[in-house]
Design an enzyme around this catalytic site. Sequence first.
Site, PDB file in Angstrom:
ATOM      1  N   ASN A  11      51.819  68.491 -17.414  1.00 45.30           N
ATOM      2  CA  ASN A  11      51.734  67.902 -18.751  1.00 45.30           C
ATOM      3  C   ASN A  11      51.058  68.920 -19.663  1.00 45.30           C
ATOM      4  OD1 ASN A  11      51.215  66.429 -21.042  1.00 45.30           O
ATOM      5  ND2 ASN A  11      49.771  65.008 -20.082  1.00 45.30           N
ATOM      6  N   LYS A  13      50.590  68.736 -22.854  1.00 43.56           N
ATOM      7  CA  LYS A  13      49.887  68.126 -24.005  1.00 43.56           C
ATOM      8  C   LYS A  13      50.251  68.892 -25.287  1.00 43.56           C
ATOM      9  CE  LYS A  13      46.520  66.580 -20.676  1.00 43.56           C
ATOM     10  NZ  LYS A  13      45.159  66.200 -20.335  1.00 43.56           N
ATOM     11  N   HIS A  98      49.557  57.600 -21.267  1.00 36.99           N
ATOM     12  CA  HIS A  98      48.491  58.544 -20.927  1.00 36.99           C
ATOM     13  C   HIS A  98      47.196  58.094 -21.595  1.00 36.99           C
ATOM     14  CE1 HIS A  98      46.138  62.201 -20.617  1.00 36.99           C
ATOM     15  NE2 HIS A  98      46.982  62.595 -19.677  1.00 36.99           N
ATOM     16  N   GLU A 100      44.997  59.623 -23.090  1.00 35.30           N
ATOM     17  CA  GLU A 100      44.756  60.221 -24.415  1.00 35.30           C
ATOM     18  C   GLU A 100      45.495  59.452 -25.495  1.00 35.30           C
ATOM     19  OE1 GLU A 100      45.788  64.185 -23.245  1.00 35.30           O
ATOM     20  OE2 GLU A 100      43.940  64.300 -22.057  1.00 35.30           O
ATOM     21  N   GLU A 168      45.112  58.484 -13.155  1.00 37.76           N
ATOM     22  CA  GLU A 168      44.325  59.539 -13.780  1.00 37.76           C
ATOM     23  C   GLU A 168      42.984  58.965 -14.238  1.00 37.76           C
ATOM     24  OE1 GLU A 168      46.987  62.960 -15.263  1.00 37.76           O
ATOM     25  OE2 GLU A 168      46.792  61.538 -16.902  1.00 37.76           O
ATOM     26  N   GLY A 174      40.379  67.086 -17.556  1.00 38.44           N
ATOM     27  CA  GLY A 174      39.865  68.233 -18.290  1.00 38.44           C
ATOM     28  C   GLY A 174      38.388  68.513 -18.098  1.00 38.44           C
ATOM     29  N   SER A 214      42.002  67.162 -13.360  1.00 40.86           N
ATOM     30  CA  SER A 214      41.383  68.392 -12.834  1.00 40.86           C
ATOM     31  C   SER A 214      41.971  68.862 -11.513  1.00 40.86           C
ATOM     32  CB  SER A 214      39.856  68.220 -12.720  1.00 40.86           C
ATOM     33  OG  SER A 214      39.282  68.068 -14.011  1.00 40.86           O
TER      34      SER A 214
HETATM   35  P1  13P Z   1      43.791  68.184 -16.457  1.00 42.16           P
HETATM   36  O1  13P Z   1      44.592  68.623 -15.264  1.00 42.16           O
HETATM   37  O2  13P Z   1      43.661  69.266 -17.490  1.00 42.16           O
HETATM   38  O3  13P Z   1      42.485  67.593 -16.050  1.00 42.16           O
HETATM   39  O4  13P Z   1      44.626  67.024 -17.181  1.00 42.16           O
HETATM   40  C1  13P Z   1      45.123  65.976 -16.423  1.00 42.16           C
HETATM   41  C2  13P Z   1      46.054  65.172 -17.259  1.00 42.16           C
HETATM   42  O5  13P Z   1      45.639  64.488 -18.183  1.00 42.16           O
HETATM   43  C3  13P Z   1      47.495  65.245 -16.944  1.00 42.16           C
HETATM   44  O6  13P Z   1      48.204  64.262 -17.619  1.00 42.16           O
END
Ligand code: 13P
Length: 257
Positions: A11, A13, A98, A100, A168, A174, A214
């Site tokens: 992903n 983003k 997601h 976010e 997640e 992150g 992560s």
């Molecule tokens: P990271 O791998 O950067 O922690 O992000 C995970 C994520 O949100 C994938 O959708």
Amino acid sequence: MTTIRPLVAGNWKINGLTAQLAELQALKDRLASEPALGADVLVCPPATLLAQARWALRGSMIALGAQDCHPLPSGAHTGDISAEMLADAGASSVIVGHSERRTDHGETDALVRAKAEAAHRAGLTAIICVGETEKERRDGETLEIVKRQLRGSVPEGARATDTVIAYEPVWAIGTGLTPTPEDVAEVHGFIRAELGQLLAPREADRMRILYGGSVKPANAKELLSVKDVNGALVGGASLKADDFYAIVSAYRGENAA
Ligand code: 13P
């Protein structure tokens, strides 16, 4: 025991201008020499790169996905993109719900379900994300939150061939933090059992449940070998071909998780 072919999904983003396609090319080149790879591979770049990425990936085993869609197929919704448009641009999957988007845009479980249904209508696989915040975990509410999100977000009649669940934990995204393998096993086992309540047994047993948050080359093997973990949803580490390839390589020579 049911055999599930794992999926490793990236992903991006809102990372990725045209130059980032070089990483996709590099990934394609590396995977071209891996006929025995035991996992499917998917990359979800920003919508602006889908059309170019489609051409860059031609002839490769890497599938293309998107990061969000609007529930409706068309209409007066400035700035939004429908699932049909994503399919038309070459996507075969779309991430919905997601954390976010749940946080930044206040997306509810009902909206996430409507987006998953839109994905199915357009012939796309819906990758439905669930996961608790740090406070929810501290308060011992993880399973309750995941249960509520699953019940609210997974469409009735979802099938293992058109739906993927991604667990997640918000606090792991992150941050470099990850749950212990035991914690991952507990939540994934719980999700599998919940799917059994919501869906036909055949679908619940075969549906992929990805872990995200992560995932890095250094921890991929450990996280991906946990029971009921059928692949990964990777953020930051999917932006570099070398790192993403190293994560995918956790499945080298394997046929199933
Ligand atoms: P990271 O791998 O950067 O922690 O992000 C995970 C994520 O949100 C994938 O959708």
